[in-house]
Structure formats: structure tokens, C-alpha cells
Design a protein around this motif. Structure first.
Motif, mmCIF file in Angstrom:
data_model
loop_
_atom_site.group_PDB
_atom_site.id
_atom_site.type_symbol
_atom_site.label_atom_id
_atom_site.label_comp_id
_atom_site.label_asym_id
_atom_site.label_seq_id
_atom_site.Cartn_x
_atom_site.Cartn_y
_atom_site.Cartn_z
ATOM 1 N N ALA A 36 -2.956 5.400 -5.109
ATOM 2 C CA ALA A 36 -1.734 5.194 -5.897
ATOM 3 C C ALA A 36 -1.847 5.777 -7.301
ATOM 4 N N ALA A 37 -3.059 5.960 -7.798
ATOM 5 C CA ALA A 37 -3.228 6.507 -9.147
ATOM 6 C C ALA A 37 -2.616 7.899 -9.255
ATOM 7 N N GLN A 38 -2.613 8.629 -8.167
ATOM 8 C CA GLN A 38 -2.105 9.993 -8.173
ATOM 9 C C GLN A 38 -0.580 10.075 -8.275
ATOM 10 N N VAL A 39 0.125 8.970 -8.046
ATOM 11 C CA VAL A 39 1.593 9.008 -8.002
ATOM 12 C C VAL A 39 2.276 8.139 -9.065
ATOM 13 N N GLN A 40 1.529 7.647 -10.016
ATOM 14 C CA GLN A 40 2.121 6.785 -11.048
ATOM 15 C C GLN A 40 3.166 7.506 -11.884
ATOM 16 N N ARG A 41 3.108 8.824 -11.935
ATOM 17 C CA ARG A 41 4.101 9.584 -12.703
ATOM 18 C C ARG A 41 5.494 9.507 -12.075
ATOM 19 N N TYR A 42 5.594 9.012 -10.839
ATOM 20 C CA TYR A 42 6.884 8.866 -10.163
ATOM 21 C C TYR A 42 7.627 7.597 -10.579
ATOM 22 N N ILE A 43 6.980 6.719 -11.328
ATOM 23 C CA ILE A 43 7.666 5.517 -11.814
ATOM 24 C C ILE A 43 8.802 5.967 -12.729
ATOM 25 N N GLY A 44 9.999 5.449 -12.445
ATOM 26 C CA GLY A 44 11.177 5.804 -13.221
ATOM 27 C C GLY A 44 12.092 6.790 -12.524
ATOM 28 N N LEU A 63 1.453 5.219 5.742
ATOM 29 C CA LEU A 63 2.642 4.370 5.831
ATOM 30 C C LEU A 63 3.283 4.252 4.454
ATOM 31 N N LEU A 64 4.600 4.116 4.460
ATOM 32 C CA LEU A 64 5.338 3.916 3.218
ATOM 33 C C LEU A 64 6.209 2.683 3.376
ATOM 34 N N ARG A 65 6.087 1.757 2.426
ATOM 35 C CA ARG A 65 6.908 0.543 2.451
ATOM 36 C C ARG A 65 7.733 0.504 1.170
ATOM 37 N N TRP A 66 9.066 0.494 1.319
ATOM 38 C CA TRP A 66 9.981 0.357 0.196
ATOM 39 C C TRP A 66 10.239 -1.128 -0.031
ATOM 40 N N MET A 71 12.973 -8.808 -2.865
ATOM 41 C CA MET A 71 12.628 -8.773 -1.441
ATOM 42 C C MET A 71 11.302 -9.493 -1.213
ATOM 43 N N VAL A 72 11.244 -10.287 -0.174
ATOM 44 C CA VAL A 72 10.019 -10.984 0.200
ATOM 45 C C VAL A 72 9.243 -10.073 1.153
ATOM 46 N N VAL A 73 7.970 -9.854 0.854
ATOM 47 C CA VAL A 73 7.129 -9.017 1.711
ATOM 48 C C VAL A 73 5.862 -9.769 2.081
ATOM 49 N N THR A 74 5.230 -9.337 3.141
ATOM 50 C CA THR A 74 3.981 -9.961 3.562
ATOM 51 C C THR A 74 2.870 -9.598 2.581
ATOM 52 N N ALA A 75 1.865 -10.434 2.513
ATOM 53 C CA ALA A 75 0.753 -10.211 1.596
ATOM 54 C C ALA A 75 -0.422 -9.521 2.277
ATOM 55 N N ASP A 76 -0.236 -9.092 3.526
ATOM 56 C CA ASP A 76 -1.327 -8.430 4.222
ATOM 57 C C ASP A 76 -1.654 -7.101 3.547
ATOM 58 N N PHE A 77 -2.932 -6.753 3.556
ATOM 59 C CA PHE A 77 -3.378 -5.507 2.931
ATOM 60 C C PHE A 77 -3.572 -4.458 4.010
ATOM 61 N N VAL A 78 -2.923 -3.318 3.843
ATOM 62 C CA VAL A 78 -3.081 -2.182 4.750
ATOM 63 C C VAL A 78 -3.542 -1.009 3.889
ATOM 64 N N ALA A 79 -4.786 -0.592 4.069
ATOM 65 C CA ALA A 79 -5.414 0.382 3.182
ATOM 66 C C ALA A 79 -4.678 1.711 3.091
ATOM 67 N N ASP A 80 -4.030 2.115 4.165
ATOM 68 C CA ASP A 80 -3.363 3.420 4.157
ATOM 69 C C ASP A 80 -1.848 3.317 3.974
ATOM 70 N N ARG A 81 -1.396 2.200 3.398
ATOM 71 C CA ARG A 81 0.037 1.999 3.161
ATOM 72 C C ARG A 81 0.338 2.069 1.657
ATOM 73 N N LEU A 82 1.360 2.833 1.290
ATOM 74 C CA LEU A 82 1.839 2.905 -0.078
ATOM 75 C C LEU A 82 3.070 2.013 -0.180
ATOM 76 N N THR A 83 3.048 1.084 -1.120
ATOM 77 C CA THR A 83 4.174 0.177 -1.334
ATOM 78 C C THR A 83 4.873 0.589 -2.625
ATOM 79 N N VAL A 84 6.163 0.893 -2.500
ATOM 80 C CA VAL A 84 6.943 1.380 -3.633
ATOM 81 C C VAL A 84 8.067 0.390 -3.918
ATOM 82 N N VAL A 96 1.936 0.820 -5.518
ATOM 83 C CA VAL A 96 0.593 0.327 -5.234
ATOM 84 C C VAL A 96 0.227 0.637 -3.783
ATOM 85 N N CYS A 97 -1.050 0.653 -3.523
ATOM 86 C CA CYS A 97 -1.524 0.762 -2.148
ATOM 87 C C CYS A 97 -1.728 -0.639 -1.596
#
Length: 98
Positions: A36-44, A63-66, A71-84, A96-97
Motif C-alpha cells: 500500500a505504500a506505493q499507492v498513497q499518492r492516490y489519496i484524494g 484483490l481490491l475491496r472498495w 460501510m461495515v467490513v469484515t476484520a479478516d486479513f487477506v495479505a494480497d487484498r488492497l482495501t480502498v 491499506v492492505c
């Protein structure tokens, strides 16, 4: 704020988020991790399908999760999922990942 105005704002927010609610996108041939550090410039910027594809490509996520406002989301950690996360104006507020 009057109750009717608050209700109208909630409904508008829900309508604006319909295109992205619960949207998961998978990309083949990517690594098993997310950076996620590589995409922080996309905030905004505006949350769109195109920006989602760019975020996945740069971060290496499979995986990408909007996440819409409130919105209520699950707290499960998926290492290859980006949450935006994005706001009522469809602007990305957090990336965040997991």
C-alpha cells in the motif's frame, strides 16, 4: 440537522456508492502480496474502476475491496487484498492492505 435532510444525505451517499459497493476485482499473474505504500499518492483522487485497476497494478494486490462511508467490513486479513476507502464525494480517503 433536520432528520429529513440527514436521511436525504444518507440516501444520496448510498446512491453514489452503488457502482463500487462490495466490488472485488481479481487480477491474474500478480504476486501474493500487497504494498500500500506505493499507492498513497492516490489519496484524494476520485474512486473509479480505472483508478482501482491502477491501484492494483502498482500495489501488486490480487484483490481490491472498495469501502464506502459508514460501510461495515469484515476484520479478516487477506495479505494480497488492497482495501480502498472513499468518501461521499467518491474521493479516496484511505488505502491499506489486508
Amino acid at each position: 440537522m433536520p432528520k429529513s435532510r440527514a436521511t436525504a444525505q444518507i440516501l444520496l451517499s448510498m446512491l453514489l456508492s452503488l457502482p463500487l459497493v462490495g466490488c472485488y476485482t481479481m487480477q491474474k499473474g500478480m504476486t501474493d502480496s500487497c504494498d500500500a505504500a506505493q499507492v498513497q499518492r492516490y489519496i484524494g483522487i476520485t474512486a473509479t474502476a480505472e483508478s482501482g485497476r491502477e491501484l492494483m497494478g502498482i500495489s501488486g494486490a490480487k484483490l481490491l475491496r472498495w469501502v464506502t462511508p459508514d460501510m461495515v467490513v469484515t476484520a479478516d486479513f487477506v495479505a494480497d487484498r488492497l482495501t480502498v476507502h472513499y468518501d461521499a464525494q467518491m474521493r479516496i480517503t484511505r488505502i491499506v492492505c489486508g
